[in-house]
Design an enzyme around this catalytic site. Structure first.
Site, mmCIF file in Angstrom:
data_model
loop_
_atom_site.group_PDB
_atom_site.id
_atom_site.type_symbol
_atom_site.label_atom_id
_atom_site.label_comp_id
_atom_site.label_asym_id
_atom_site.label_seq_id
_atom_site.Cartn_x
_atom_site.Cartn_y
_atom_site.Cartn_z
ATOM 1 N N ASN A 1 0.867 -1.184 0.000
ATOM 2 C CA ASN A 1 0.000 0.000 0.000
ATOM 3 C C ASN A 1 0.902 1.232 0.000
ATOM 4 O O ASN A 1 1.505 1.546 1.013
ATOM 5 C CB ASN A 1 -0.888 -0.047 1.259
ATOM 6 C CG ASN A 1 -1.709 1.208 1.437
ATOM 7 O OD1 ASN A 1 -1.810 2.037 0.528
ATOM 8 N ND2 ASN A 1 -2.309 1.341 2.614
ATOM 9 N N LYS B 1 -0.027 4.248 -0.238
ATOM 10 C CA LYS B 1 -0.689 5.427 0.361
ATOM 11 C C LYS B 1 -0.483 6.634 -0.554
ATOM 12 O O LYS B 1 -0.447 6.471 -1.766
ATOM 13 C CB LYS B 1 -0.181 5.648 1.784
ATOM 14 C CG LYS B 1 -0.251 4.361 2.609
ATOM 15 C CD LYS B 1 0.002 4.544 4.070
ATOM 16 C CE LYS B 1 -0.115 3.195 4.768
ATOM 17 N NZ LYS B 1 -0.004 3.291 6.221
ATOM 18 N N HIS C 1 -9.435 0.956 4.840
ATOM 19 C CA HIS C 1 -8.172 1.167 5.561
ATOM 20 C C HIS C 1 -8.428 2.115 6.730
ATOM 21 O O HIS C 1 -9.233 3.043 6.617
ATOM 22 C CB HIS C 1 -7.114 1.735 4.610
ATOM 23 C CG HIS C 1 -5.754 1.752 5.223
ATOM 24 N ND1 HIS C 1 -5.370 2.704 6.138
ATOM 25 C CD2 HIS C 1 -4.703 0.908 5.088
ATOM 26 C CE1 HIS C 1 -4.132 2.452 6.527
ATOM 27 N NE2 HIS C 1 -3.703 1.366 5.905
ATOM 28 N N GLU D 1 -6.852 4.539 7.826
ATOM 29 C CA GLU D 1 -6.637 5.965 7.529
ATOM 30 C C GLU D 1 -7.860 6.566 6.852
ATOM 31 O O GLU D 1 -8.180 7.731 7.049
ATOM 32 C CB GLU D 1 -5.368 6.126 6.680
ATOM 33 C CG GLU D 1 -4.127 5.917 7.539
ATOM 34 C CD GLU D 1 -2.909 5.408 6.795
ATOM 35 O OE1 GLU D 1 -2.874 5.488 5.554
ATOM 36 O OE2 GLU D 1 -1.991 4.910 7.472
ATOM 37 N N GLU E 1 -5.194 -5.105 10.608
ATOM 38 C CA GLU E 1 -4.173 -4.083 10.822
ATOM 39 C C GLU E 1 -4.459 -3.310 12.112
ATOM 40 O O GLU E 1 -5.301 -2.403 12.117
ATOM 41 C CB GLU E 1 -4.169 -3.087 9.661
ATOM 42 C CG GLU E 1 -3.867 -3.702 8.315
ATOM 43 C CD GLU E 1 -3.321 -2.656 7.354
ATOM 44 O OE1 GLU E 1 -2.200 -2.853 6.877
ATOM 45 O OE2 GLU E 1 -3.994 -1.645 7.109
ATOM 46 N N GLY F 1 2.721 2.200 10.731
ATOM 47 C CA GLY F 1 3.684 3.284 10.594
ATOM 48 C C GLY F 1 4.425 3.637 11.877
ATOM 49 O O GLY F 1 5.078 4.679 11.951
ATOM 50 N N SER G 1 3.560 -2.170 10.296
ATOM 51 C CA SER G 1 5.009 -2.211 10.558
ATOM 52 C C SER G 1 5.655 -3.546 10.200
ATOM 53 O O SER G 1 6.582 -3.996 10.884
ATOM 54 C CB SER G 1 5.319 -1.832 12.011
ATOM 55 O OG SER G 1 4.976 -0.477 12.246
HETATM 56 P P1 PGA Z 1 3.018 0.237 7.516
HETATM 57 O O1 PGA Z 1 1.512 0.440 6.939
HETATM 58 O O2 PGA Z 1 3.533 -1.037 6.923
HETATM 59 O O3 PGA Z 1 3.769 1.445 7.019
HETATM 60 O O4 PGA Z 1 2.914 0.178 8.988
HETATM 61 C C1 PGA Z 1 0.658 -0.650 6.795
HETATM 62 C C2 PGA Z 1 -0.656 -0.193 6.228
HETATM 63 O O5 PGA Z 1 -1.139 0.878 6.600
HETATM 64 O O6 PGA Z 1 -1.240 -0.900 5.393
#
Ligand code: PGA
Length: 248
Positions: free
Chosen positions: A9, A11, A93, A95, A163, A169, A208
């Protein structure tokens, strides 16, 4: 046997120059190798699909609207992602749930729109840190799964991504015990609701995932791969994660 999946992803990151790296990713060529899906920002989809035309990498979107078309400025329909070369789309997601106040019902409608367009929906669920520390964490995740996955979900058209919001992140990951417990619970719920389809539906861990922790996470029986953010932006980070999956 569920085919493993490494999904990236990007983003709101990515430049046309980064697309050339995608074609260097290896794995995914046969049914026994991990499938690879990269989800770049929508304006890069067509070029990403072109860059990966002769590679094992599939392309996905990061969100779609629940409607097929209409007056929704700034939104993208699932069929448009498909036309641009996507075979999958991430929906729900955390976010988007946070930034755009998306509810389980909206996520479910988006997944249905993805199915109608012939896309696989990667449906994201996961708890906040406060919820993880509370007594009802697994129930909260189960309710998200229940509300976000359509009744018409199959092993073919749906991937679930667990997740934990607090792990995205941050460099922090749940303990293996927590990952195993959560993924086992998700598998049980999927089987209860979708029978064989639930047994065969892929469940990814996200938050992460790095080259340094991927192999351990992939040891869990009900972890069928990863949804990777930051570490999917460079082939040098993403390839070792794919390799760890291939070796799992
Ligand atoms: P990350 O993000 O691997 O940077 O923690 C995962 C995600 O949001 O899908």
């Amino acid at each position: 046997m569920r085919r493993t999946l490494a999904a990236g992803n990007w983003k709101m990151n990515g430049t046309p120059e980064m697309l050339a790296e995608l074609a260097t990713l290896t794995g995914g060529a046969s049914d026994t190798a991990p499938q690879i899906i990269i989800c770049p920002p929508a304006p890069l989809l067509t070029r990403a699909a072109e860059a990966t035309a002769n590679s094992p990498v599939d392309i996905g979107g990061q969100d779609c609207h629940a409607n097929a078309k209409g007056a929704h400025t700034g939104d993208v329909a699932a069929s448009m992602l498909k036309d641009a070369g996507a075979s999958a789309v991430i929906v729900g997601h955390s976010e988007r749930r946070a930034d755009h106040h998306e509810t389980n019902a909206q996520v479910r409608a988006k997944a249905e729109a993805a199915y109608a367009a012939g896309l696989t929906a990667i449906i994201c669920i996961g708890e906040s840190e406060e919820e993880r520390l509370g007594p009802d964490c697994l129930d909260i995740i189960a309710a998200q799964l229940d509300g976000s996955a359509p009744d018409s979900a199959t092993a073919e058209n749906t991937v679930i991504a667990y997740e934990p919001i607090w792990a995205i992140g941050t460099g922090r990951v749940p303990t293996m015990e927590q990952i195993v417990e959560t993924h086992d619970m998700i598998r049980e719920k999927l089987i209860n609701r979708f029978a064989d389809q639930g047994e065969n539906m892929r469940v990814l861990y996200g938050g992460s995932v790095k080259p340094t922790n991927a192999a351990e996470i992939f040891q869990a029986e009900n972890v069928d791969g990863a949804l990777v953010g930051g570490a999917s932006l460079k082939a040098a980070d993403f390839q070792p994660i794919i390799d760890a999956l291939a070796a799992s």
